[in-house]
Write a protein that holds these residues in place. Structure first.
Motif, mmCIF file in Angstrom:
data_model
loop_
_atom_site.group_PDB
_atom_site.id
_atom_site.type_symbol
_atom_site.label_atom_id
_atom_site.label_comp_id
_atom_site.label_asym_id
_atom_site.label_seq_id
_atom_site.Cartn_x
_atom_site.Cartn_y
_atom_site.Cartn_z
ATOM 1 N N TYR A 126 -4.515 2.364 -1.196
ATOM 2 C CA TYR A 126 -4.052 2.329 -2.588
ATOM 3 C C TYR A 126 -3.069 1.184 -2.784
ATOM 4 N N ASP A 127 -3.189 0.492 -3.906
ATOM 5 C CA ASP A 127 -2.353 -0.683 -4.164
ATOM 6 C C ASP A 127 -0.902 -0.336 -4.469
ATOM 7 N N GLY A 128 -0.638 0.892 -4.881
ATOM 8 C CA GLY A 128 0.732 1.270 -5.210
ATOM 9 C C GLY A 128 1.599 1.364 -3.972
ATOM 10 N N ASP A 129 2.896 1.592 -4.186
ATOM 11 C CA ASP A 129 3.830 1.658 -3.061
ATOM 12 C C ASP A 129 4.431 3.051 -2.898
ATOM 13 N N GLN A 130 3.702 4.077 -3.364
ATOM 14 C CA GLN A 130 4.217 5.440 -3.286
ATOM 15 C C GLN A 130 4.414 5.915 -1.850
ATOM 16 N N ARG A 131 5.407 6.765 -1.702
ATOM 17 C CA ARG A 131 5.581 7.531 -0.475
ATOM 18 C C ARG A 131 4.956 8.897 -0.737
ATOM 19 N N VAL A 132 3.975 9.257 0.081
ATOM 20 C CA VAL A 132 3.125 10.417 -0.177
ATOM 21 C C VAL A 132 3.231 11.405 0.978
ATOM 22 N N VAL A 153 9.753 11.226 -0.982
ATOM 23 C CA VAL A 153 8.365 11.456 -1.392
ATOM 24 C C VAL A 153 8.268 11.424 -2.911
ATOM 25 N N GLU A 154 7.298 10.687 -3.400
ATOM 26 C CA GLU A 154 7.071 10.596 -4.840
ATOM 27 C C GLU A 154 5.865 11.414 -5.286
ATOM 28 N N MET A 210 0.835 -1.195 0.000
ATOM 29 C CA MET A 210 0.000 0.000 0.000
ATOM 30 C C MET A 210 0.872 1.248 0.000
ATOM 31 N N ALA A 211 0.289 2.365 -0.419
ATOM 32 C CA ALA A 211 0.999 3.643 -0.347
ATOM 33 C C ALA A 211 1.106 4.076 1.107
ATOM 34 N N ARG A 212 2.040 4.962 1.382
ATOM 35 C CA ARG A 212 2.293 5.365 2.763
ATOM 36 C C ARG A 212 2.398 6.879 2.870
ATOM 37 N N LEU A 213 1.712 7.444 3.865
ATOM 38 C CA LEU A 213 1.832 8.868 4.161
ATOM 39 C C LEU A 213 3.050 9.076 5.054
ATOM 40 N N VAL A 214 3.966 9.960 4.642
ATOM 41 C CA VAL A 214 5.226 10.101 5.377
ATOM 42 C C VAL A 214 5.454 11.500 5.940
ATOM 43 N N GLY A 215 4.539 12.445 5.699
ATOM 44 C CA GLY A 215 4.762 13.769 6.253
ATOM 45 C C GLY A 215 3.678 14.748 5.852
ATOM 46 N N ALA A 216 3.624 15.849 6.602
ATOM 47 C CA ALA A 216 2.700 16.941 6.293
ATOM 48 C C ALA A 216 3.447 18.258 6.425
ATOM 49 N N TYR A 217 3.165 19.163 5.509
ATOM 50 C CA TYR A 217 3.846 20.454 5.479
ATOM 51 C C TYR A 217 2.808 21.544 5.262
ATOM 52 N N MET A 218 3.095 22.716 5.767
ATOM 53 C CA MET A 218 2.158 23.829 5.697
ATOM 54 C C MET A 218 2.942 25.121 5.520
ATOM 55 N N THR A 251 -1.877 10.701 -11.781
ATOM 56 C CA THR A 251 -3.279 10.543 -12.173
ATOM 57 C C THR A 251 -3.921 9.297 -11.574
ATOM 58 N N GLU A 252 -3.164 8.226 -11.453
ATOM 59 C CA GLU A 252 -3.745 6.996 -10.907
ATOM 60 C C GLU A 252 -4.095 7.168 -9.431
ATOM 61 N N LEU A 253 -3.186 7.769 -8.670
ATOM 62 C CA LEU A 253 -3.486 8.000 -7.258
ATOM 63 C C LEU A 253 -4.592 9.038 -7.110
ATOM 64 N N ALA A 254 -4.573 10.083 -7.942
ATOM 65 C CA ALA A 254 -5.616 11.110 -7.871
ATOM 66 C C ALA A 254 -6.993 10.506 -8.134
ATOM 67 N N THR A 255 -7.078 9.635 -9.117
ATOM 68 C CA THR A 255 -8.356 8.989 -9.427
ATOM 69 C C THR A 255 -8.793 8.085 -8.282
ATOM 70 N N HIS A 256 -7.837 7.371 -7.699
ATOM 71 C CA HIS A 256 -8.158 6.533 -6.537
ATOM 72 C C HIS A 256 -8.665 7.392 -5.380
#
Length: 269
Positions: free
Chosen positions: A171-177, A49-50, A1-9, A94-99
Motif C-alpha cells: 500500500y502506498d500510504g504510510d499507515q501503521r497497521v 497504530v492508525e 509503504m504501510a507497515r504491520l506493527v503487531g498482532a493481537y488476539m 476505506t482506502e486501505l480496505a479497498t486496497h
C-alpha cells in the motif's frame, strides 16, 4: 509503504460486554478480561497504530443462510455494533480496505465485500474495551467464517493472514497497521457439551504462540478445532499468519464456567 506493527488476539464471548453477575468469581474473571483488553488498547496506542484490521466471525446475526460468505471485507465508511444495550461505533479506513480487497483478489482470495454491515458481538465485545484505550484509530472489520459449515480451513486462514500482510506492505500510504483475531478459546455453545473447557487444547495453542510457532497451528484440522471447542481459532490463525513465527505473550488465560478466556499479543514484529 504501510507497515504491520503487531498482532493481537482475544476471546469475544458475549458475556464480556453483557457482564452477567453469575458469581463473585465470574465477575472477578471478567474484570481481568476487561483489563487485558484495555491493555491491548494501550499497546496499540503506544505503537502509534492508525488502522486495526479485525478478523471476526459472524454468528448468523449479520448474515444468514440465504447468503453466507466465507470471507467478507467491510469497505464502507462506518459501522456500528449493538449488543447488550451497548453500542460500539467504528470508522473504517476505506482506502486501505479497498486496497486490501483488490490485492487479495489478485492473490487468489475470492473475498466478498460490503459497504453496509451491522456488526455483532465478535466485534462489539472486545472492541468495546480495546477502543477505550487505543486512541483515535480506524477499524477494518473482516469476517472469516468459523461457525457455519462448510468453513475456511485453518491452513487457508494462515495463508489469508500472509496475503493480508503482503497487501499492507504494497500500500502506498504510510499507515501503521495492526491485526486482531477475535474468538475462542475452547467452548461449546449451543451443544450438550456447553460448560466444558478443553484446557489441554488451550494450553497447546497458547504454548505455540509464546514459542513463536503460530504456523504450526495452521496444520490443525477442522475436526480437531470442533472436537476441542476451538472452531473460532481460525481468526487467531489469520492474525498469526500476518506476523509469522514471532514469539508472543499471553496476557490472560482464565478458565471460566463456559469458556477458556484468553488474550494474547505479538508485539515484536
Amino acid at each position: 509503504m504501510a507497515r504491520l506493527v503487531g498482532a493481537y488476539m482475544s476471546s469475544h464471548a458475549p458475556q464480556i460486554i453483557l457482564q452477567p453477575k453469575v458469581s463473585d468469581e465470574y465477575v472477578a474473571q471478567l474484570a481481568k478480561v476487561h483489563a487485558a483488553l484495555m491493555n491491548i488498547g494501550e499497546r496499540i496506542r503506544r505503537k502509534g497504530v492508525e488502522t486495526l484490521i479485525v478478523f471476526g466471525s459472524d454468528h448468523m446475526e449479520t448474515f444468514f443462510l440465504d447468503n453466507y460468505p466465507q470471507l467478507l471485507l467491510f469497505t464502507g465508511e462506518s459501522s456500528s455494533a449493538h449488543f447488550g444495550g451497548r453500542e460500539v461505533s467504528i470508522r473504517n479506513d476505506t482506502e486501505l480496505a479497498t486496497h486490501l480487497l483488490y490485492s487479495l483478489l489478485d492473490q487468489g482470495f475470492d473475498v466478498s465485500f460490503s459497504q453496509e454491515m451491522r456488526l455483532d458481538h465478535p466485534f462489539a465485545s472486545p472492541l468495546y474495551w480495546v477502543l477505550k484505550t487505543a486512541g483515535d484509530i480506524r477499524v477494518i472489520p473482516f469476517h472469516v467464517n468459523s461457525n457455519v459449515s462448510p468453513r475456511v480451513t485453518p491452513k487457508r486462514c494462515y495463508q489469508l493472514g500472509q496475503a493480508v500482510r503482503r497487501a499492507i506492505e504494497s500500500y502506498d500510504g504510510d499507515q501503521r497497521v495492526a491485526v486482531y483475531g477475535t474468538g475462542g478459546l475452547s467452548h461449546y455453545p449451543g451443544t450438550p457439551l456447553y460448560g466444558k473447557v478443553d484446557v489441554e487444547a488451550d494450553q497447546l495453542i497458547t504454548r505455540k504462540i509464546v514459542e513463536g510457532k503460530g504456523s504450526e497451528l495452521a496444520n490443525l484440522t477442522s475436526k480437531w478445532l470442533d472436537e476441542t471447542g476451538n472452531f473460532e481459532l481460525r481468526t487467531w490463525i489469520a492474525a498469526l499468519g500476518a506476523v509469522g513465527d514471532v514469539p508472543g505473550e499471553i496476557l490472560l488465560y482464565e478458565r471460566a464456567y463456559h469458556i477458556g478466556y484468553c488474550v494474547a499479543a505479538v508485539d515484536g514484529v
